[in-house]
Motif scaffolding. Structure first.
Motif, PDB file in Angstrom:
ATOM      1  N   SER A   1       0.934  -1.109   0.206  1.00 37.16           N
ATOM      2  CA  SER A   1       0.037  -0.005   0.139  1.00 37.16           C
ATOM      3  C   SER A   1       0.772   1.076   0.073  1.00 37.16           C
ATOM      4  O   SER A   1       2.249   1.226   0.135  1.00 37.16           O
ATOM      5  CB  SER A   1      -0.909  -0.067   1.222  1.00 37.16           C
ATOM      6  N   GLU A   2       0.162   2.409  -0.010  1.00 33.18           N
ATOM      7  CA  GLU A   2       1.016   3.653   0.174  1.00 33.18           C
ATOM      8  C   GLU A   2       1.755   3.790   1.560  1.00 33.18           C
ATOM      9  O   GLU A   2       2.808   4.557   1.528  1.00 33.18           O
ATOM     10  CB  GLU A   2       0.196   4.747   0.094  1.00 33.18           C
ATOM     11  N   ASP A   3       1.510   2.823   2.530  1.00 34.65           N
ATOM     12  CA  ASP A   3       2.276   3.020   3.501  1.00 34.65           C
ATOM     13  C   ASP A   3       3.201   2.115   3.862  1.00 34.65           C
ATOM     14  O   ASP A   3       3.767   1.663   4.954  1.00 34.65           O
ATOM     15  CB  ASP A   3       1.318   2.963   4.963  1.00 34.65           C
TER      16      ASP A   3
ATOM     17  N   LEU B   1      -4.399   2.922  -2.041  1.00 34.13           N
ATOM     18  CA  LEU B   1      -3.513   2.622  -3.336  1.00 34.13           C
ATOM     19  C   LEU B   1      -3.079   0.782  -2.758  1.00 34.13           C
ATOM     20  O   LEU B   1      -2.722   0.678  -1.636  1.00 34.13           O
ATOM     21  CB  LEU B   1      -2.113   3.485  -3.412  1.00 34.13           C
TER      22      LEU B   1
ATOM     23  N   LEU C   1       0.954   5.259 -11.058  1.00 28.71           N
ATOM     24  CA  LEU C   1       1.398   4.420  -9.761  1.00 28.71           C
ATOM     25  C   LEU C   1       2.695   3.826  -9.892  1.00 28.71           C
ATOM     26  O   LEU C   1       2.698   2.923 -11.036  1.00 28.71           O
ATOM     27  CB  LEU C   1       0.251   3.617  -9.507  1.00 28.71           C
TER      28      LEU C   1
ATOM     29  N   THR D   1       6.244  -0.397  -1.341  1.00 24.79           N
ATOM     30  CA  THR D   1       5.481   0.718  -1.027  1.00 24.79           C
ATOM     31  C   THR D   1       4.872   0.955  -2.365  1.00 24.79           C
ATOM     32  O   THR D   1       5.579   1.006  -3.604  1.00 24.79           O
ATOM     33  CB  THR D   1       5.845   2.132  -0.521  1.00 24.79           C
ATOM     34  N   VAL D   2       3.490   1.703  -2.456  1.00 20.39           N
ATOM     35  CA  VAL D   2       3.254   2.159  -3.763  1.00 20.39           C
ATOM     36  C   VAL D   2       3.088   3.635  -3.526  1.00 20.39           C
ATOM     37  O   VAL D   2       2.613   4.298  -2.698  1.00 20.39           O
ATOM     38  CB  VAL D   2       1.601   1.643  -3.816  1.00 20.39           C
ATOM     39  N   THR D   3       3.616   4.203  -4.741  1.00 19.63           N
ATOM     40  CA  THR D   3       3.969   5.739  -4.787  1.00 19.63           C
ATOM     41  C   THR D   3       3.197   6.477  -5.862  1.00 19.63           C
ATOM     42  O   THR D   3       3.335   6.035  -6.976  1.00 19.63           O
ATOM     43  CB  THR D   3       5.375   6.150  -4.749  1.00 19.63           C
ATOM     44  N   PRO D   4       2.261   7.450  -5.578  1.00 24.02           N
ATOM     45  CA  PRO D   4       1.551   7.985  -6.621  1.00 24.02           C
ATOM     46  C   PRO D   4       2.174   9.274  -7.026  1.00 24.02           C
ATOM     47  O   PRO D   4       2.970  10.092  -6.417  1.00 24.02           O
ATOM     48  CB  PRO D   4       0.111   8.295  -5.911  1.00 24.02           C
TER      49      PRO D   4
END
Length: 493
Positions: free
Chosen positions: A197-199, A238, A292, A328-331
């Motif tokens: 996830s984003e975290d 995300l 993403l 991690t997922v980074t937008p």
């Protein structure tokens, strides 16, 4: 026969028998070496042979249209040297995955086929044999003009695999996020699901060992069931969802419903982790455009970002280098950089990454993913269902590219092939015109021409202010057979 005294003395010696055995083995080896084929002949044993059987699964076509086509690769009708000739003729059969009820079939190469599916539930399986297995491409397209599922959505009917990634919104940003797992084989499959996830990574024992029985589809609500990773995923905005099959294989798809009347679509499978990726198909127009990027490894990634538009390639101001944390997922928001232009994104990282994008346009959503380039032994790619306002975005990230677009209908090839020339480091949008008299949609085959540079493609389909995007992937037209040589290492475990 009298045995010489010298031989008798040798046999009586403690090492004599061993020496004679070694001499015999050396003699046999010398005979094998003198009689084996030359190195040149052995090198010719490998090569390519046409695909002669294929299977794909459509996850949930209830109320949708199923479309399919197949095409031979250039030279694909000739068998590779040393390989069997391809099966002549053939057919494509459409059945319900559970129960195997036949729904339809077609057996004419070089044509497209479509059928509206009235059944509300269940997945469908397409099996192709013979010539029709070369480049099998199928698509499921749904249009809902009102209600909770209002939106235009499309998904490729995918072949079974064992390791798949999806990048898109998490349960916090989507009211419903469902993973469809289809088993087209005769034995049960076991699936492990995990997510970033984003975290950071979402560590949980949930999602492990999910069983998918033979010839069934299992729908797993992400964030709303133990198989869907449980409550730990529910707050993720995300998601990079990893589907790993430990036993058997499955065809997987992820359906997103953002909210009541706010759009619905499918997240495409993204290319496997790699240090260099191209993400094609970001459409022109207004609305949110978000890249993403996920790092599946344990070390942070440093990524060079380049946007490729019809006007050229450039690094977005202030976004030319992205430092993405591990697991991690980074937008990355791209609206300002694109200014309404169609585009692709090239990413060059110092370690393997994953990439995709989300689009918000009006009251609908669409998703894209990194893809391999067309060509590369596959002969090109195809889109099975094109109607209304459809276009193909072609991107040549390096040198110039030339592709041929062939339109297929139920009657066969329609009109003359169209040749599109894409300048190097440019994205070209090609409007797909429906052949005269066509009312049921049409297929398009996209084939890079000899000498063309790498080209990436995606189909954009819009109707009534609704949108869906489908990455075009290389069609499976041939299978590579490696050279086979004689070696003593074949006997070593």
């Amino acid at each position: 026969m009298k045995v010489p005294n010298s031989a008798l003395r040798l046999l009586s010696h403690r090492y004599g028998v061993t020496l004679l055995v070694l001499l015999a083995v050396l003699a046999l080896y010398g005979a094998a070496v003198s009689s084996r084929p030359s190195r040149t002949a052995r090198a010719e044993e490998g090569g390519r042979t046409p695909v002669q059987a294929a299977v794909v699964a459509c996850p949930a076509p209830g109320g949708a249209r199923l479309s399919a086509l197949s095409f031979p690769s250039p030279g694909g009708t000739k068998a590779a040297r040393g390989q069997p000739a391809p099966v002549k003729g053939g057919r494509i059969d459409l059945t319900q995955t559970q129960g195997g009820t036949s729904v339809g079939s077609f057996a004419t190469p070089g044509t497209s086929w479509s059928q509206d599916v009235k059944t509300a539930t269940g997945s469908y399986t397409l099996r192709a044999a013979g010539t029709l297995a070369e480049g099998l491409e199928a698509e499921q397209t749904t249009l809902e003009k009102k209600g909770d599922d209002r939106g235009l959505s499309a998904v490729r009917c995918t072949d079974p695999g064992t390791d798949l990634w999806f990048l898109g919104p998490g349960p916090s940003d989507a009211k419903h996020l469902d993973l469809y797992l289809t088993n087209v084989d005769d034995q049960a499959a076991a699936v492990d699901a995990s997510a970033l996830s984003e975290d950071g990574p979402l560590d949980t024992a949930d999602g492990r060992g999910t069983t998918v029985e033979p010839h069934t589809t299992r729908v797993v609500p992400i964030g709303a069931s133990p198989e869907g990773l449980g409550a730990i995923v529910a707050q993720a905005r995300l998601l990079a969802l990893h589907v790993h099959v430990t036993t058997g294989r499955v065809a997987a798809a992820v359906r997103v419903r953002v909210g009541k009347g706010k759009g619905v679509d499918w997240i495409p499978v993204t290319a496997p982790p790699a240090a260099q990726l191209v993400v094609p198909g970001i459409p022109s127009g207004g609305g949110r455009r978000q890249l993403l990027v996920a790092v599946p490894g344990d070390v942070d990634a440093r990524i060079k970002v380049q946007v490729i538009t019809p006007a050229g390639a450039f690094a977005p101001q202030g976004q030319d280098t992205l430092d993405a944390p591990a697991q991690t997922v980074t937008p990355v928001d791209l609206e300002r950089a694109l200014s309404g232009k169609a585009a692709a994104v090239r990413l060059v990282a110092d370690r393997p990454i994953l990439a995709g994008f989300t689009v918000q346009q009006g009251d609908d959503v669409a998703y894209g993913a990194a893809t391999p380039p067309l060509g590369g032994g596959g002969g090109g790619g195809a889109v099975a269902d094109n109607r209304d306002v459809s276009s193909v975005l072609l991107t040549a990230p390096d040198g110039p590219a030339t592709v041929q677009l062939v339109t297929l209908t139920a009657q066969g090839t329609a009109g003359n092939p169209y040749v599109a020339k894409v300048e190097g480091t440019r994205t070209l949008e090609v409007r797909l015109a429906a052949p005269a008299g066509t009312t049921d949609g049409f297929g398009v085959v996209i084939v890079p021409q000899p000498g063309s540079g790498p080209v990436y493609a995606s189909r954009v389909f819009t109707r009534d202010k609704l949108i869906t995007i489908m990455p075009v992937v290389p069609a499976p037209t041939t299978v590579q057979f490696p050279p086979v040589g004689d070696s003593l290492t074949a006997l070593i475990p």
